[in-house]
Enzyme design. Structure first.
Site, PDB file in Angstrom:
ATOM      1  CG  MET A  54      -0.213   0.182   2.546  1.00 37.09           C
ATOM      2  SD  MET A  54      -1.310   0.587   3.930  1.00 37.09           S
ATOM      3  CE  MET A  54      -1.851   2.225   3.515  1.00 37.09           C
ATOM      4  CE1 TYR A  55       3.508   1.374   4.448  1.00 33.90           C
ATOM      5  CE2 TYR A  55       5.706   0.565   4.022  1.00 33.90           C
ATOM      6  CZ  TYR A  55       4.657   0.751   4.890  1.00 33.90           C
ATOM      7  OH  TYR A  55       4.754   0.315   6.187  1.00 33.90           O
ATOM      8  CB  ALA A  56       3.825   5.496  -2.817  1.00 28.39           C
ATOM      9  CG  HIS A  57      -1.663   4.302  -4.495  1.00 32.10           C
ATOM     10  ND1 HIS A  57      -2.834   3.838  -3.918  1.00 32.10           N
ATOM     11  CD2 HIS A  57      -1.644   5.645  -4.282  1.00 32.10           C
ATOM     12  CE1 HIS A  57      -3.502   4.855  -3.391  1.00 32.10           C
ATOM     13  NE2 HIS A  57      -2.798   5.952  -3.590  1.00 32.10           N
TER      14      HIS A  57
END
Length: 342
Positions: A54-57
C-alpha cells in the site's frame, strides 16, 4: 553492525532496518534519490528492508525492487499485505483469495521470486486466523516466502495464532511488527513478552514517535515540516509534547541528539530485534546512521522510565492500530434498555 537473530528463524538481521514507506509519492518522489538512499543503507551494513503493497500505491515496492538489482541475495526483504490497495472490496484483507493475489503483485513490483518476510499489515477481524495461516503456510511451502509474520497484533491474538498453528499443523508466525518508542511503550506490557515466549523476531516501527523525537516539534511552536502538512494529531498532542520537553534536556546531558537517545532506547530492550528507520532524505538517513554505536547507560534508561513509566503509552500515534471495539461504540455499549442492573 552487530547482527541479531530474527527470533528462532536462523536469519540474521541488522538492528537498524530500512523502512521504505517514505519512498514514492507520499514522501520522496525522486526514484533515483530513493535508490541512492537504499544503497547508502546497504553499504552501511543494514540488511533488512521493509516495505508494503500500500505504500504509495505500490510505488515503494517498485523503487525497492529497482534498488536491489544485483544485491537481492544479500538482503532480507520484507513486505506486507492486508490494507486496501483499491476501491474493490476484495483487494484487501487476510483471506487466501487476496493474499495469494497480493503476493504475486508484490513479487512483480519487487522484481523478485520470493520475499523473506511476508507480513499481515494489520489484524483482519473478518477472516478466520486458520484461513490466513493456511494460505501463508502454502505460500511458504511453494517457496514464494521464506517466513511470515504479523503487524499490530494484540498479545491475545499472537497467542491464539501460535495455538491454532500448532493444533492444525500449520507454519507459525515468526515475526511481529509493532509501534514502539519512548512515547509508546505499551508493547512492553504483553506484546514483547509474548513474542519472546514464542521465539518471534520483533521489528518495531516509529522509534522516533511519529517524528516528535526528532526535536523539531516543540510546545508552543509551529513546525514547517513534511509531516506537519498531513495534520497528524499526535504532532500537536500536549501530553506528548510535554514528554518531549522533558527528554530534550536529558538528551543534552547525555551528550546526544534526541534522535539517538530515542533509537538507543528502543534497541536496548532485549525483546526488540530491529528498529525501522523511515528516512525521506539522505540527510535523515546519515543523521540516524551516525548513532549506530550509541549505548544508553542504566542511569539514562532509569531517567527515561521516570518520565514515561514502563508499559505505558503517552497519547496515541495517528497510524497506530485501533481494534474495532475502540472504533465502534456499539461494540462496547449495551443497548440503552439493557444497561441498568435492575
Amino acid at each position: 553492525m552487530r547482527y541479531r537473530s530474527l527470533g528462532r528463524t536462523g536469519i540474521k538481521v541488522s538492528p537498524y532496518a530500512l523502512g521504505a514507506m517514505m519512498f514514492g509519492a507520499l514522501g520522496n518522489p525522486d526514484h533515483d534519490d530513493c535508490v541512492r538512499i537504499i544503497h547508502r543503507a546497504l553499504d552501511a551494513g543494514i540488511n533488512l528492508v521493509d516495505t508494503a503493497d500500500m505504500y504509495a500505491h505500490g510505488e515503494s515496492e517498485e523503487i525497492v525492487g529497482r534498488a536491489l538489482k544485483g544485491r537481492r541475495a544479500d538482503v532480507v526483504l520484507a513486505t506486507k499485505a492486508r490494507n486496501p490497495v483499491s476501491d474493490e472490496p476484495n483487494h484487501q484483507g487476510a483471506s487466501r483469495r487476496w493474499l495469494v493475489r497480493a503476493l504475486e503483485d508484490s513479487l512483480r513490483r519487487l522484481d523478485t521470486d520470493y520475499v523473506d518476510i511476508y507480513q499481515i499489515h494489520r489484524p483482519d477481524p473478518d477472516t478466520d486466523i486458520e484461513e490466513t495461516l493456511a494460505a501463508l503456510t502454502d505460500l511458504q511451502r511453494a517457496g514464494k516466502i521464506r517466513t511470515f509474520g504479523t503487524s499490530a497484533l494484540p498479545a491475545s491474538d499472537i497467542v491464539r495464532a501460535q495455538w491454532v498453528a500448532e493444533r492444525r499443523g500449520l507454519a507459525r508466525p515468526r515475526t511481529e511488527q509493532s509501534v514502539y518508542s519512548i512515547l509508546n511503550r505499551g508493547i512492553e506490557r504483553e506484546i514483547l513478552p509474548a513474542a519472546q515466549e514464542f521465539g518471534m523476531g520483533t521489528l518495531v516501527w516509529s522509534p522516533l514517535g511519529g517524528g516528535l523525537l526528532t526535536g523539531r516539534y516543540r510546545k508552543g511552536q509551529e513546525a514547517a515540516t513534511h509531516r506537519s502538512r498531513y495534520g497528524f494529531q499526535h504532532l500537536t498532542d500536549d501530553r506528548r509534547l510535554d514528554v518531549v520537553e522533558q527528554l530534550i534536556p536529558l538528551a543534552e546531558e547525555a551528550g546526544l541528539p534526541l534522535t539517538r537517545l530515542a533509537m538507543g532506547f528502543v534497541l536496548a530492550h532485549p525483546g526488540v530485534t530491529s528498529a525501522l528507520l523511515g528516512p525521506r532524505t539522505m540527510e535523515h538517513l546519515d543523521d540516524l546512521l551516525a548513532g549506530v554505536d550509541v549505548t544508553l547507560t542504566d542511569d539514562v534508561l532509569d531517567r527515561i522510565d521516570a518520565i514515561v513509566p514502563p508499559g505505558t503509552d503517552t497519547g496515541t500515534l495517528d497510524m497506530a492500530y485501533q481494534p474495532p471495539a475502540l472504533q465502534r461504540p456499539e461494540l462496547r455499549r449495551r443497548p440503552a434498555g439493557e444497561r441498568a442492573a435492575a
